[in-house]
Design an enzyme around this catalytic site. Sequence first.
Site, PDB file in Angstrom:
ATOM      1  N   SER A  50       6.032   5.118   8.740  1.00 57.52           N
ATOM      2  CA  SER A  50       5.015   5.079   7.157  1.00 57.52           C
ATOM      3  C   SER A  50       6.124   5.098   6.741  1.00 57.52           C
ATOM      4  O   SER A  50       6.707   6.413   6.453  1.00 57.52           O
ATOM      5  CB  SER A  50       3.836   5.497   7.350  1.00 57.52           C
ATOM      6  OG  SER A  50       3.559   5.769   5.860  1.00 57.52           O
ATOM      7  N   SER A  75      -3.042  -7.901   7.692  1.00 54.91           N
ATOM      8  CA  SER A  75      -3.086  -7.722   6.421  1.00 54.91           C
ATOM      9  C   SER A  75      -3.211  -9.289   5.668  1.00 54.91           C
ATOM     10  O   SER A  75      -4.097  -9.987   5.306  1.00 54.91           O
ATOM     11  CB  SER A  75      -1.492  -8.270   5.663  1.00 54.91           C
ATOM     12  OG  SER A  75      -1.024  -6.455   5.373  1.00 54.91           O
ATOM     13  N   LYS A 105       5.568   3.016  17.221  1.00 60.92           N
ATOM     14  CA  LYS A 105       6.153   2.103  16.057  1.00 60.92           C
ATOM     15  C   LYS A 105       7.113   2.455  15.116  1.00 60.92           C
ATOM     16  O   LYS A 105       7.753   3.537  14.361  1.00 60.92           O
ATOM     17  CB  LYS A 105       4.774   2.500  15.131  1.00 60.92           C
ATOM     18  CG  LYS A 105       4.733   1.481  14.534  1.00 60.92           C
ATOM     19  CD  LYS A 105       3.268   1.044  13.966  1.00 60.92           C
ATOM     20  CE  LYS A 105       3.174  -0.581  13.320  1.00 60.92           C
ATOM     21  NZ  LYS A 105       1.597  -0.111  12.966  1.00 60.92           N
ATOM     22  N   SER A 138       7.260  -4.394  13.620  1.00 60.72           N
ATOM     23  CA  SER A 138       7.029  -3.157  12.947  1.00 60.72           C
ATOM     24  C   SER A 138       6.240  -2.546  12.021  1.00 60.72           C
ATOM     25  O   SER A 138       4.898  -3.373  12.008  1.00 60.72           O
ATOM     26  CB  SER A 138       8.360  -3.580  11.773  1.00 60.72           C
ATOM     27  OG  SER A 138       7.645  -4.520  11.109  1.00 60.72           O
ATOM     28  N   ASN A 139       6.669  -1.914  11.526  1.00 60.64           N
ATOM     29  CA  ASN A 139       5.311  -1.238  10.433  1.00 60.64           C
ATOM     30  C   ASN A 139       6.181  -2.113   8.491  1.00 60.64           C
ATOM     31  O   ASN A 139       6.329  -2.815   8.819  1.00 60.64           O
ATOM     32  CB  ASN A 139       5.619   1.074   9.776  1.00 60.64           C
ATOM     33  CG  ASN A 139       3.949   0.822   9.462  1.00 60.64           C
ATOM     34  OD1 ASN A 139       3.563   0.605   9.039  1.00 60.64           O
ATOM     35  ND2 ASN A 139       4.439   2.526  10.001  1.00 60.64           N
ATOM     36  N   PHE A 176      -1.797   7.941   4.734  1.00 57.73           N
ATOM     37  CA  PHE A 176      -2.519   8.770   5.529  1.00 57.73           C
ATOM     38  C   PHE A 176      -3.417   9.326   5.379  1.00 57.73           C
ATOM     39  O   PHE A 176      -4.030  10.342   5.529  1.00 57.73           O
ATOM     40  CB  PHE A 176      -1.370   9.617   6.624  1.00 57.73           C
ATOM     41  CG  PHE A 176      -0.087   9.181   7.411  1.00 57.73           C
ATOM     42  CD1 PHE A 176      -0.345   8.217   7.587  1.00 57.73           C
ATOM     43  CD2 PHE A 176       0.143   9.633   7.879  1.00 57.73           C
ATOM     44  CE1 PHE A 176       0.552   7.664   8.917  1.00 57.73           C
ATOM     45  CE2 PHE A 176       1.489   9.779   8.939  1.00 57.73           C
ATOM     46  CZ  PHE A 176       1.778   8.300   9.051  1.00 57.73           C
ATOM     47  N   ASN A 191       1.459  -1.455  -0.008  1.00 58.53           N
ATOM     48  CA  ASN A 191      -0.144  -0.442   0.072  1.00 58.53           C
ATOM     49  C   ASN A 191       0.546   1.530  -0.138  1.00 58.53           C
ATOM     50  O   ASN A 191       1.827   1.468  -0.019  1.00 58.53           O
ATOM     51  CB  ASN A 191      -0.808   0.072   1.347  1.00 58.53           C
ATOM     52  CG  ASN A 191      -0.049   0.922   2.387  1.00 58.53           C
ATOM     53  OD1 ASN A 191      -0.520   2.391   2.201  1.00 58.53           O
ATOM     54  ND2 ASN A 191      -0.074  -0.515   3.278  1.00 58.53           N
ATOM     55  N   ASN A 239       4.855   5.932   3.693  1.00 58.15           N
ATOM     56  CA  ASN A 239       4.095   6.789   2.612  1.00 58.15           C
ATOM     57  C   ASN A 239       3.733   7.629   2.886  1.00 58.15           C
ATOM     58  O   ASN A 239       2.618   8.842   1.849  1.00 58.15           O
ATOM     59  CB  ASN A 239       2.477   5.713   2.324  1.00 58.15           C
ATOM     60  CG  ASN A 239       2.922   3.398   1.839  1.00 58.15           C
ATOM     61  OD1 ASN A 239       3.872   4.000   1.564  1.00 58.15           O
ATOM     62  ND2 ASN A 239       2.548   3.581   2.744  1.00 58.15           N
ATOM     63  N   THR A 240       4.452   8.701   3.389  1.00 64.26           N
ATOM     64  CA  THR A 240       4.439  10.195   3.997  1.00 64.26           C
ATOM     65  C   THR A 240       6.125  10.990   3.101  1.00 64.26           C
ATOM     66  O   THR A 240       6.790  10.130   4.060  1.00 64.26           O
ATOM     67  CB  THR A 240       3.861  10.324   4.890  1.00 64.26           C
ATOM     68  OG1 THR A 240       2.368  10.098   5.049  1.00 64.26           O
ATOM     69  CG2 THR A 240       3.718  12.168   5.015  1.00 64.26           C
TER      70      THR A 240
END
Length: 354
Positions: free
Chosen positions: A171, A311, A209, A237-238, A113, A109, A173-174
Amino acid sequence: MTDAFAIASPLLRLLDAETAHRATIAALKLLPYRAPPANDPRLAVRAFGLDFPNPIGLAAGFDKNAEVPDAMLGLGFGFVEVGTLTPRAQPGNPRPRAFRLIEDRAVINRYGFNNEGHAPALARLSKRALRGIVGVNIGANKDAADRVADYVAGVSAFADVASYFTINVSSPNTPGLRDLQEPAALSDLLARVVEARDAAPVRRPLLLKIAPDLTLAQLDAIVRVARDQRIDGMIVSNTTISRPLTLRSHFAKESGGLSGAPLFDLSTRMLAQTFLRVEGQFPLIGVGGVDSADAALAKIEAGATLVQLYSALVYEGPGLVARIKRGLIETLARDKEALAARIGKCATTACRAE
């Protein structure tokens, strides 16, 4: 719910991953309230000053906007983590941004956020009159001028309704978010968040995290800061930005965070290394690739007090939670002393870091 999933699963697979997920959330919102099933008392865990009925939790990302925490508790989770939530609503990254790697039992993914912001989630959580541990995972808006201030705002906003807080700086993704894991930035962030937490009417546990892609030197520094700032725990973890060579899906080269079965080994090694460095100062939550009782037990042996999953629900369905708990009980019943010795041995030797 399990029977309904068996019927709906083939239909959901016809939809893209994000649409299927939104359909699942919508369906859960329509279900009547279902009291959480009774838990075997042998599964009860006390951590962070909280009493968990069982150690299996729902990881952040499933219920981004705190729409269905009680429905998920009703499936048997011992705790649920909502979010990641940012102060202001934001759309996240362009679609498509979620991909099922079916051959690999994985998900990629790059949501970024996407969420409705603090206010709607706070309104929903404030209406909850039900018991159950619900943590709030907080983050920063992509365009925030002061990202640390966004985390402080999250702690202040949800202090009355969160069972605990998770500070998400991991994350992928940011853009630039993982820079907050650097020692100086992390120390400032945690100091300000701890100050906000301690100023709130109710003191909530504060967890950090982290990413699975850290070097051991980076992990050394992060754990040192976490201990110095006296946070209450860590989640390991992430998702990972790495791509194991074993991936077979044609989606394997998509950018974003990889979760699911291929993350298990990497996240479990990072968990073990974190356990060694924490030296018992606070508990850990293990997450990444948990899809069975054996996987959950491996996390516990690596140093986790609690375990989260997400998941695996895509492939195993909601019955997975009950199967994991049943498997843990069967292991305890079959050889409780051997299990205790196995975990105890790993607590004092290098097997947790192998």
